[in-house]
Write a protein that holds these residues in place. Structure first.
Motif, mmCIF file in Angstrom:
data_model
loop_
_atom_site.group_PDB
_atom_site.id
_atom_site.type_symbol
_atom_site.label_atom_id
_atom_site.label_comp_id
_atom_site.label_asym_id
_atom_site.label_seq_id
_atom_site.Cartn_x
_atom_site.Cartn_y
_atom_site.Cartn_z
ATOM 1 N N THR B 25 0.843 -1.212 0.000
ATOM 2 C CA THR B 25 0.000 0.000 0.000
ATOM 3 C C THR B 25 0.873 1.255 0.000
ATOM 4 O O THR B 25 0.659 2.176 -0.804
ATOM 5 C CB THR B 25 -0.961 -0.016 1.216
ATOM 6 N N ALA B 36 -3.981 6.406 0.653
ATOM 7 C CA ALA B 36 -3.950 4.998 1.098
ATOM 8 C C ALA B 36 -5.340 4.378 1.130
ATOM 9 O O ALA B 36 -5.509 3.198 0.802
ATOM 10 C CB ALA B 36 -3.304 4.906 2.484
ATOM 11 N N VAL B 39 -6.567 2.311 -1.793
ATOM 12 C CA VAL B 39 -5.809 1.136 -2.250
ATOM 13 C C VAL B 39 -6.408 -0.148 -1.670
ATOM 14 O O VAL B 39 -6.446 -0.340 -0.452
ATOM 15 C CB VAL B 39 -4.318 1.235 -1.861
ATOM 16 N N LYS D 53 -7.703 -3.070 2.844
ATOM 17 C CA LYS D 53 -8.102 -1.714 2.427
ATOM 18 C C LYS D 53 -7.228 -0.757 3.231
ATOM 19 O O LYS D 53 -7.067 -0.959 4.437
ATOM 20 C CB LYS D 53 -9.592 -1.533 2.767
ATOM 21 N N GLY D 55 -4.167 -0.517 3.553
ATOM 22 C CA GLY D 55 -2.998 -1.126 4.176
ATOM 23 C C GLY D 55 -3.292 -1.998 5.378
ATOM 24 O O GLY D 55 -2.377 -2.411 6.092
#
Lengths: 61, 61, 61, 61, 61, 61
Positions: B25, B36, B39, D53, D55
């Motif tokens: 990430t 973030a 992702v 999601k 990280g």
């Protein structure tokens, strides 16, 4: 560099998978002209609960 | 909106997966400049019966 | 053997893609402990017509 | 010929999967104008260890 | 968190794609009971050179 | 019901793709024992900007 993903219904024996990756690799080598060691294959086994055709799960057909 | 799919051989610990999603990430955020929380990462564990290189299954190598 | 697929909206420069694959490869190497030359990454560029969140295409948001 | 792949967190009942493939098939038929028997759906169940999601793995959220 | 990937032959209008993502999102929401803003859809347009059934490309059928 | 996805670098001629889908379909039929008309193949052409090995894009190698 071809990367091949094969989704198939679960239940095929190891012997069938072994034969399948040999033959599919050969098919790619012969048709595309790439060396065998560049051919990667990923197999994904699907349960009959996880495959649908025409709106019906395979486990219901 | 990047969606990342990681296929890897099964057997990695939860701790390794946790570290992997953190680091991947970060790598996406720093290189592409997306936040973030945009992702998404999907991990797929492959058994050694389900991965082939050069026409040979990983379980036969 | 990890194979990473990254779906992202089109429009990222070659420089960003180059940086992304470097950083994602490093992230995989450091977290999973696999050698870099085993890490394959496939990028797929999506047009804004081809991505939807909450039932709305990205080109309509 | 549409081929639809649905990744979702594991734990949905067979009844929910059955309903989902019926409704998604209808949605494709009505919107794209293809016959139902051309619509294939693959479901992939993800464990909470395998989805991230922002990280963070789903099992840590 | 469902992530839906739809592979379809190229040539559908933007209006059809817009309708498709609305209807598929609704289908997922109603059947699985997840909120609409958790539903992501990726569309991939295939050319007729890139789709095969029974060993024959769509462009040859 | 096998569904095969082949990712390969762009630039293969239509003749090579035609041969590839014939041979890969045969390989699946012979090894798994499924009828040819159940075998679907999707080809995805990757540009050299969109494929990386060992952290390096194919266009930089």
């Amino acid at each position: 560099m071809p990367i091949v993903q094969v989704e198939m219904l679960e239940g095929h024996t190891l012997a069938k998978k072994r034969l399948m990756v040999e033959k599919v690799t050969e098919a790619i080598v012969e048709s595309l002209g790439v060396p065998a060691d560049k051919v990667t294959i990923i197999i994904r086994d699907m349960s009959k609960e996880n495959f649908s055709k025409a709106g019906k799960l395979a486990c219901d057909q």
